[in-house]
Write an enzyme that holds these catalytic residues in place. Structure first.
Site, PDB file in Angstrom:
ATOM      1  N   GLU A  62       0.827  -1.209   0.000  1.00 10.57           N
ATOM      2  CA  GLU A  62       0.000   0.000   0.000  1.00 10.57           C
ATOM      3  C   GLU A  62       0.862   1.260   0.000  1.00 10.57           C
ATOM      4  O   GLU A  62       0.533   2.254  -0.648  1.00 10.57           O
ATOM      5  CB  GLU A  62      -0.927  -0.001   1.224  1.00 10.57           C
ATOM      6  N   GLU A 115      -2.470  13.436  -3.426  1.00  7.90           N
ATOM      7  CA  GLU A 115      -1.265  14.120  -3.016  1.00  7.90           C
ATOM      8  C   GLU A 115      -0.559  13.219  -2.007  1.00  7.90           C
ATOM      9  O   GLU A 115      -1.214  12.538  -1.227  1.00  7.90           O
ATOM     10  CB  GLU A 115      -1.661  15.404  -2.286  1.00  7.90           C
TER      11      GLU A 115
END
Lengths: 224, 224
Positions: A62, A115
């Site tokens: 992840e 972001e």
DNA sequence: CTCATAGGTGTGCTTCACACACGAAGGATC
DNA sequence: GATCCTTCGTGTGTGAAGCACACCTATGAG
């Protein structure tokens, strides 16, 4: 491998707290959420654990997917399983943490993140950067654990606190950021040298507009 | 609350490591498994986390169901999620641990256990009592964490190491069992008294066939 | 009365933590 | 080339904490 248990049960996620030093301040790698819930807020990089995937492996996957950061050594912090922690349903998150040299791990947002940025501790602490879910709790716990790890004179870190060649002042700045207070230079140096974990690199200096600093490296071959 | 995530994912379980002192030896509360897999082997009390149930709550519930032990203070040890740890399928177990006074918590097997017993450390260590799943790893990790907790002179335990009234020798025996080595009586006492956590109980002694011992209690009201 | 048993106590040495100040080396500027 | 600014690098003394260590005391049993 069959899944024998099919009734409603909590889902398992992982989250990673990456610390670094930015501008002499402690910073944490966060992503800005692109989706609800908590859309637009900051969150720790993380996500669901796949079937037959290890926890640390899931955390690394992840992390790579969402921030493009790889090759870090995660340490487990603990599990967070309050039933109300995710409004979408009951999830249990296993949190990991580490410290890295930001320059060695360029960050690039991917996936669910609009972001991925290093957020200064002051902004987290001051409520300037709002965190999703219970991630504020996790981040604070992680800092406490990080402090405990750097405190212990035995297994001294094991994290990537500084580049492979570094000056003692650089290392001291990391400690000062983690503990949030200044340390006496002489005591820091003598204590560190007494641990015998570090050795000078010959004929290697570096420059500024002042006396050059002695470079060191960690003693036992392995990079830290 | 809906469950949005339905694809195959690991299930979440909890396991508890209860330590106590039995016959001057460290012991762990284990159940003997009545069902496959690992039928007949020893295992930690634990089980699946229900939907919308907290982790610590689940650990306490399972502990009560399987061993009849209640009113203990669990501390989280960590999550164990190796995909192969349970042959029935992928489970992530969140482990808890604590130390209790066995006499204060009578044990009675229930549910999936055909037996619930305090197993001496020597039998665990010596492979005499075979543990199911990765419970041997968990138990060993728990002991290390317990040692770390008793080491720290600040938050000194917080566990139920001794009854509410106790002699310093009793407390010392707990420490000796946890660390697996003898401690110097004078140093132990002076260090403990210096911490100012303990106070004498007036006009209270106890007997054996020797000089009676002074009784103490933990200072800040709350039982430990 | 004697013995066996666990209880209780104090000192000296060593180690570690910590406070603390100044000369050295280089770059920039004038 | 002199001055100044900046960071680098170093040693000592003091107090606190850790640790090793031995003997007398109070009681119960026989």
């Amino acid at each position: 491998m069959k899944h024998t248990y099919e009734y409603p049960r909590p889902a398992v996620t992982v989250d990673s707290v990456l610390f670094t030093l930015r501008a002499n301040d402690l910073a944490v790698l966060l992503i800005r959420r692109r989706k609800a819930p908590h859309k637009g807020k900051f969150a720790l990089p993380g996500g669901f654990v796949d079937a037959n995937e290890g926890l640390a492996a899931a955390a690394l996957r992840e992390l790579a997917e969402e921030t493009d950061v790889t090759d870090v050594t995660l340490e487990q912090l603990g599990a967070y399983g309050d039933p109300g922690r995710d409004p979408r349903g009951h999830t249990v998150s296993v949190a990991y943490f580490t410290f890295v040299v930001a320059e060695a791990h360029p960050v690039k947002a991917g996936d669910d993140a609009s972001e991925a940025v290093w957020v200064h501790w002051a902004d987290i602490e001051g409520g300037n950067a709002e965190l999703a879910f219970d991630h504020a709790t996790i981040v604070h716990d992680a800092r406490v654990r990080l402090q405990q790890r750097l405190d212990d004179p035995r297994r001294h870190a094991g994290f990537e606190l500084v580049p492979s060649r570094f000056t003692l002042s650089e290392l001291q700045r990391v400690y000062e950021a983690v503990f949030g207070r200044t340390l006496d230079k002489r005591n820091f140096r003598s204590r560190l040298l007494a641990l015998d974990l570090v050795e000078t690199v010959m004929a290697a200096q570096r420059t500024g507009r002042h006396r050059p600093a002695q470079l060191y490296r960690w003693k036992n071959s392995r990079k830290r």
